[in-house]
Design an enzyme around this catalytic site. Sequence first.
Site, PDB file in Angstrom:
ATOM      1  N   CYS A  43       0.896  -1.287   0.012  1.00 62.03           N
ATOM      2  CA  CYS A  43       0.149   0.060  -0.083  1.00 62.03           C
ATOM      3  C   CYS A  43       0.858   1.434   0.058  1.00 62.03           C
ATOM      4  O   CYS A  43       0.736   2.096  -0.800  1.00 62.03           O
ATOM      5  CB  CYS A  43      -0.843  -0.129   1.108  1.00 62.03           C
ATOM      6  SG  CYS A  43      -1.862   1.322   1.429  1.00 62.03           S
ATOM      7  N   GLY A 182      -8.815  -4.050 -17.631  1.00 64.82           N
ATOM      8  CA  GLY A 182      -9.688  -2.937 -17.318  1.00 64.82           C
ATOM      9  C   GLY A 182      -9.944  -2.856 -15.939  1.00 64.82           C
ATOM     10  O   GLY A 182     -11.116  -2.307 -15.910  1.00 64.82           O
ATOM     11  N   GLY A 183      -9.335  -3.437 -14.966  1.00 61.50           N
ATOM     12  CA  GLY A 183      -9.711  -3.523 -13.664  1.00 61.50           C
ATOM     13  C   GLY A 183      -9.333  -2.139 -13.128  1.00 61.50           C
ATOM     14  O   GLY A 183      -8.897  -1.159 -13.454  1.00 61.50           O
ATOM     15  N   ILE A 185      -6.537  -1.160 -11.146  1.00 58.43           N
ATOM     16  CA  ILE A 185      -5.273  -0.865 -11.061  1.00 58.43           C
ATOM     17  C   ILE A 185      -5.098  -0.486 -12.604  1.00 58.43           C
ATOM     18  O   ILE A 185      -4.318   0.538 -12.942  1.00 58.43           O
ATOM     19  CB  ILE A 185      -4.388  -1.879 -10.682  1.00 58.43           C
ATOM     20  CG1 ILE A 185      -4.242  -2.211  -9.275  1.00 58.43           C
ATOM     21  CG2 ILE A 185      -2.896  -1.774 -11.026  1.00 58.43           C
ATOM     22  CD1 ILE A 185      -3.763  -3.221  -8.471  1.00 58.43           C
ATOM     23  N   GLY A 272      -4.650  -8.535 -11.973  1.00 57.31           N
ATOM     24  CA  GLY A 272      -4.929  -8.972 -10.414  1.00 57.31           C
ATOM     25  C   GLY A 272      -3.817  -9.213  -9.929  1.00 57.31           C
ATOM     26  O   GLY A 272      -2.669  -9.006 -10.189  1.00 57.31           O
ATOM     27  N   ARG A 273      -4.076  -9.882  -8.564  1.00 55.54           N
ATOM     28  CA  ARG A 273      -3.031 -10.058  -7.704  1.00 55.54           C
ATOM     29  C   ARG A 273      -3.416 -11.406  -7.092  1.00 55.54           C
ATOM     30  O   ARG A 273      -4.271 -11.613  -7.077  1.00 55.54           O
ATOM     31  CB  ARG A 273      -2.884  -8.935  -6.644  1.00 55.54           C
ATOM     32  CG  ARG A 273      -2.575  -7.562  -7.098  1.00 55.54           C
ATOM     33  CD  ARG A 273      -2.552  -6.595  -6.107  1.00 55.54           C
ATOM     34  NE  ARG A 273      -1.476  -6.754  -5.360  1.00 55.54           N
ATOM     35  CZ  ARG A 273      -0.078  -6.412  -5.474  1.00 55.54           C
ATOM     36  NH1 ARG A 273       0.321  -5.728  -6.558  1.00 55.54           N
ATOM     37  NH2 ARG A 273       0.797  -6.686  -4.605  1.00 55.54           N
ATOM     38  N   ALA A 321      -6.617  -2.164   1.364  1.00 58.40           N
ATOM     39  CA  ALA A 321      -5.855  -1.660   2.437  1.00 58.40           C
ATOM     40  C   ALA A 321      -6.718  -1.626   3.782  1.00 58.40           C
ATOM     41  O   ALA A 321      -6.473  -2.342   4.978  1.00 58.40           O
ATOM     42  CB  ALA A 321      -5.207  -0.302   1.919  1.00 58.40           C
ATOM     43  N   HIS A 445     -25.390  22.832   1.707  1.00 61.37           N
ATOM     44  CA  HIS A 445     -25.626  23.305   0.301  1.00 61.37           C
ATOM     45  C   HIS A 445     -24.692  24.492  -0.410  1.00 61.37           C
ATOM     46  O   HIS A 445     -24.260  25.109   0.692  1.00 61.37           O
ATOM     47  CB  HIS A 445     -26.805  23.623   0.115  1.00 61.37           C
ATOM     48  CG  HIS A 445     -27.226  24.188  -1.242  1.00 61.37           C
ATOM     49  ND1 HIS A 445     -27.487  23.406  -2.311  1.00 61.37           N
ATOM     50  CD2 HIS A 445     -27.313  25.585  -1.620  1.00 61.37           C
ATOM     51  CE1 HIS A 445     -27.630  23.932  -3.331  1.00 61.37           C
ATOM     52  NE2 HIS A 445     -27.381  25.361  -2.963  1.00 61.37           N
TER      53      HIS A 445
END
Length: 472
Positions: A43, A182-183, A185, A272-273, A321, A445
């Site tokens: 991280c 295309g995730g 990361i 991915g990991r 994380a 607002h």
Amino acid sequence: MSIKTQLVVIGGGPGGYTAAFLAADMGMQVTLIDEKKNPGGTCLYVGCIPSKAYLHVTKLLNEAKEAPNWGVTFGEPKIDIDKLRAFKDEVVNANTSGTGMLVKQRKINYIQGKASFVNSNTVTVNKVDGGMEEVVFENAILATGSIPAHIQGLTIDSPRVMDSTDALEMKDIPQRLLVVGGGVIGMELGSVYASFGSKVTVVELMPSLLPGTDKDLVKVFQKSIEPKFEKILLKTKVAKLEDTGSAIRVELDGEDLEEKVLEFDKALISIGRTPFTKGLGLENTKIDVTQRGFVKTNEKCQTSDSNIYAIGDVTEGPMLAHKASAEGKVAVEAIAGHKVAFEPAAIPGVVYTDPEVAFAGLTEIEAKEKGIKVDVARFPWAASGRARTMDRSDGLTKLIFDPDTERVLGVGIVGPGAGEMIAEGTLAIEMAALAKDVALTIHAHPTLSETVMEAAEVHFGQATHLYRPKRK
Ligand SMILES: Cc1cc2nc3c(=O)[nH]c(=O)nc-3n(C[C@H](O)[C@H](O)[C@H](O)COP(=O)(O)OP(=O)(O)OC[C@H]3O[C@@H](n4cnc5c(N)ncnc54)[C@H](O)[C@@H]3O)c2cc1C
């Protein structure tokens, strides 16, 4: 040398250091082991923190591009890659020296090295300085995290092929960059390179970007982000990767492809990991792992070896994380004998692109898959005064309710700042808030957070800034 400790934590990422810090705060005698000089893990060193430093600059560049529409024109941006990298390094150093200081303040025994189990009560540490240390422990928390996944059969050893760690090093800004995946990361780092001048092509196997994410959010996200990329090729597979010496040649497999062979200066593989347990000596313990290599744990984050706990990316669940650190706290409390369980009603997820995408709790897709009946309320940001002041009507806030109890079950937001706004949604889900609670909470607002309140009002057919009467 051999030492005895009440608790050993293996891995100093956000899971491991959070656990070690809490345990020390609770009066335990703690040993924390990691190869780096200071805790931080994926991280802080090569994940959340460095990527967000670059994404901060990306946002600035995107705004500068839009500024002429608001009467301000800047010159063409000049990218000084060495300064950019130095900024990122400075951010990482500030964070990791901070965790290092906190280790000292808490009097945690920090060992810089790689740990391996000898048995269920002992680890040996190969220290970075060349020495060896044996640690005999009462309890252990395993927090060794994850590493980038590789494409089976397509891994090539080439300096032109990067994983996320290489991409964050930012050695250069390639003219043509291929992003495989295309995730989260891929989209985050792809947007960074695109904003710094690369022509980025994204190849994604699934029919949509950010696979698994709510379709309404992805639709808004894709429309906004698409112009920043050279090409986004969905339902497309990388069949072959080759370093020709002067480029990366990629063969693609997919329907409706104009060209099946493309060349790039560099490729980023972000598919991915996978959990990291290599060299840990798990075979010397009673720890069980799943078929995909995740360490099996129960609701207390306890492994099948009862005095060893496991948390974070090395266990099942979203690789985030904050999930790792929340589990770290549960594991420590369980070790202390408190009645605890890791049973969150929602774990928020954020994609820090521009626009950001954030979600928590149940999604419409999940509800459909599980046969759960839900009511859905959508508030488009075109009706938000604050979004208009930012010239960012490309946003959507979506709430998912239980139709019987009107309890908030899920929240999805796409738009700038969605990552900060999702905290309100997560709190609503965790606290079992009802649609009425959200609608009646006075929001300042003009803010983007008002869209959460107005989405709840949509549920009652009474959103102030959107005429959408409730169907009878
Ligand atoms: C590019 C990128 C961006 C990301 N962005 C985000 C984000 O914005 N938000 C988010 O929530 N998540 C993000 N993540 C995911 C996040 O980094 C991880 O979910 C998180 O770091 C997991 O924490 P952890 O403590 O389980 O493990 P890690 O952070 O991976 O730490 C594990 C540590 O254990 C050490 N270790 C491993 N084996 C041993 C051993 N045998 N002995 C001693 N030490 C060992 C490792 O060296 C490492 O330091 C991102 C990841 C990447 C790659």
